[in-house]
Design a protein around this motif. Structure first.
Motif, PDB file in Angstrom:
ATOM      1  N   GLY A 195       0.792  -1.218   0.000  1.00 51.78           N
ATOM      2  CA  GLY A 195       0.000   0.000   0.000  1.00 51.78           C
ATOM      3  C   GLY A 195       0.823   1.266   0.000  1.00 51.78           C
ATOM      4  N   THR A 196       1.860   1.317   0.816  1.00 56.45           N
ATOM      5  CA  THR A 196       2.664   2.541   0.845  1.00 56.45           C
ATOM      6  C   THR A 196       3.490   2.699  -0.425  1.00 56.45           C
ATOM      7  OG1 THR A 196       4.389   1.413   2.117  1.00 56.45           O
ATOM      8  CG2 THR A 196       2.743   2.668   3.360  1.00 56.45           C
ATOM      9  N   GLN A 197       3.838   1.592  -1.080  1.00 53.10           N
ATOM     10  CA  GLN A 197       4.493   1.708  -2.386  1.00 53.10           C
ATOM     11  C   GLN A 197       3.572   2.415  -3.371  1.00 53.10           C
ATOM     12  OE1 GLN A 197       6.240  -1.802  -4.116  1.00 53.10           O
ATOM     13  NE2 GLN A 197       6.886  -2.618  -2.127  1.00 53.10           N
ATOM     14  N   MET A 198       2.294   2.013  -3.395  1.00 53.06           N
ATOM     15  CA  MET A 198       1.337   2.671  -4.280  1.00 53.06           C
ATOM     16  C   MET A 198       1.264   4.155  -3.986  1.00 53.06           C
ATOM     17  SD  MET A 198      -1.884   4.224  -4.319  1.00 53.06           S
ATOM     18  CE  MET A 198      -2.788   3.601  -2.912  1.00 53.06           C
ATOM     19  N   MET A 199       1.139   4.509  -2.725  1.00 52.13           N
ATOM     20  CA  MET A 199       0.933   5.899  -2.356  1.00 52.13           C
ATOM     21  C   MET A 199       2.118   6.783  -2.741  1.00 52.13           C
ATOM     22  SD  MET A 199      -0.813   5.576   1.421  1.00 52.13           S
ATOM     23  CE  MET A 199      -0.824   7.365   1.645  1.00 52.13           C
ATOM     24  N   TYR A 200       3.313   6.317  -2.454  1.00 54.04           N
ATOM     25  CA  TYR A 200       4.483   7.177  -2.536  1.00 54.04           C
ATOM     26  C   TYR A 200       5.324   6.979  -3.790  1.00 54.04           C
ATOM     27  CZ  TYR A 200       3.493   8.528   2.238  1.00 54.04           C
ATOM     28  OH  TYR A 200       2.882   9.033   3.358  1.00 54.04           O
TER      29      TYR A 200
END
Length: 456
Positions: A169-174
């Motif tokens: 999820g944080t890969q997608m966001m950032y």
């Protein structure tokens, strides 16, 4: 990521939620095209991502665009976090990816002019502050620890939650970027047909626009790492939505689905209130733990719909979400592909004929295979290269049938915006293949060459 929604009154019954979606129905003469695209900003001397603050920063970019080109600032808690002008918005993704959410326009000619003007403005400001921008599906080198967080309340809430519900999820966001197009529908039946075609054929868009074979300075084994990221993000709000293909699907079925997607927040008086994992159904009943006794407004519903992330998304329009961010000319090819498929009934029927026999397993397998192999993908007996050839051909026929001229009538229709995709069909190579050829060839494994050779 969306800015807060506004203009919705109290919700008194569940029927209003479906009515909100149905209000998106428009006569064909009013159908429009809204193109969105994200790109990574970086410091030219260090190749590190732009921070939010400082002389060479996201803030400096937004202020430069505001002051030089007449955009109006959008602020949150005293920070400039976006811009607006003439129906378009410039907004920030969590890691500082700069996004243009274009105005609703009538033709691909107009939307491509808008894209071109925006990128020229961005380049003008960026050159003055020593920044660069590049269109890729995933950040080629940066680690999570190197990424800044933009000063938007929803991102602080989402970052923690993403770390608890999925592995990517944080890969997608950032560290990912996309290009998408938002299209209208005329009726509930039209919405159903378009959403089914959109979901089934997102794998084709993923393959044709695959542009993220590198991550954290290495090969990642996928032509679209961005697409791979979305598969392990948050199962409650992503995916291919098999229920859309069931008999009886319509606005009410989408409402039932959305009500069960866990909430992120409620926006009140400029503040994002933590409602992570809580239920909109409980909110409807006045039982939301974050706001006990309070019931939602239609603005809350509109906000909640922006936190649902399937491969194609329904709001008062349909969003096509399967493509990596990419080179300048492909930013116009993506809306051309979907407008050609969706805005001519003959083309839409032909596209549906291609996919109506597929089961959920085939659709999902094509999605996975496209992320790994691009046009060389194969699943369920379907060969992606042959499928993409048919799909682009249908889109071309749809654009020809629309017959929307450009350049004062000198260009008879919008079909030339598909040229980049037709070249990929003929060569079998998508942007990721080109990057990999450079990596194994003249770059000698040096991924940093991507900045000089592929920036806007």
């Amino acid at each position: 990521m969306s800015i807060p929604q506004s203009g919705g009154g109290p919700i008194e019954n569940k029927a209003q939620l479906a009515e909100y979606l149905a209000d998106g129905c428009k006569p064909k003469s009013d159908w429009r095209i809204g193109t969105e695209h994200e790109k990574f900003g970086y410091c030219r001397d260090t190749r590190k991502p732009l921070p939010y603050d400082g002389p060479r920063s996201i803030r400096a970019m937004l202020e430069g665009l505001r002051d030089r080109f007449g955009w109006s600032a959008i602020e949150e808690a005293g920070n400039i976090i976006g811009l607006e002008k003439d129906g378009a918005n410039v907004s920030l993704e969590p890691g500082g990816q700069l996004e243009l959410s274009g105005a609703p326009l009538e033709t691909i000619h107009e939307t491509c002019d808008e894209v071109n003007e925006h990128l020229r403005e961005v380049r003008s400001v960026a050159e003055d502050i020593g920044a660069g921008f590049i269109g890729l599906g995933a950040a080629p080198e940066w680690t999570h620890d190197q990424m800044p967080m933009m000063p938007k309340g929803r991102y602080r809430l989402m970052t923690d939650y993403m770390g608890r519900v999925g592995t990517h999820g944080t890969q997608m966001m950032y560290r990912t970027c996309t290009v998408q197009v938002n299209l209208d529908f005329g009726s509930e039946a039209d919405m159903v047909q378009k959403l089914r075609v959109a979901l089934a054929l997102q794998s084709v868009a993923t393959a044709l626009f695959a542009n993220s074979p590198f991550f954290e300075g290495k090969l990642n084994g996928h032509k679209s790492w961005r697409s791979r990221v979305w598969r392990d993000l948050d199962a409650d709000r992503t995916g291919m939505l098999p229920f859309v293909f069931e008999d009886g699907f319509g606005f009410e079925a989408w409402v039932e689905y959305a009500l069960d997607v866990p909430m992120y927040f409620v926006y009140r008086d400029g503040v994002y209130i933590d409602a992570l994992g809580q239920s909109f159904r409980d909110f409807m009943a006045g039982k939301l733990p974050a706001l006990p006794g309070e019931t939602p407004t239609l603005s809350d519903w509109a906000d909640h719909l922006t936190t649902i992330f399937p491969e194609a998304r329904l709001k008062k329009f349909i969003e096509m979400r399967g493509a990596d961010g990419g080179p300048w000319r492909r930013l116009c090819a993506l809306p051309a592909l979907w407008v050609g498929l969706m805005y001519d009934q003959g083309a839409l029927d032909a596209a549906w004929d291609l996919v109506k026999g597929w089961d959920a397993e085939t659709r999902e397998a094509l999605r996975v295979a496209a992320s790994v192999d691009g046009l060389q993908a194969e699943a369920g007996g379907v060969k992606m290269h042959a499928l993409a050839r048919e799909v682009v051909g249908i889109a071309e026929a749809g654009l020809a049938a629309r017959a929307r001229p450009g350049a004062g009538g000198l260009i008879p229709d919008e079909t030339h915006f598909l040229n980049a995709l037709k070249e990929s069909i003929e060569s079998g190579r998508v942007p990721a293949d080109e990057l990999l050829e450079h990596y194994h060839g003249d770059w000698g494994g040096d991924i940093t060459r991507i900045y000089n050779e592929y920036s806007y």
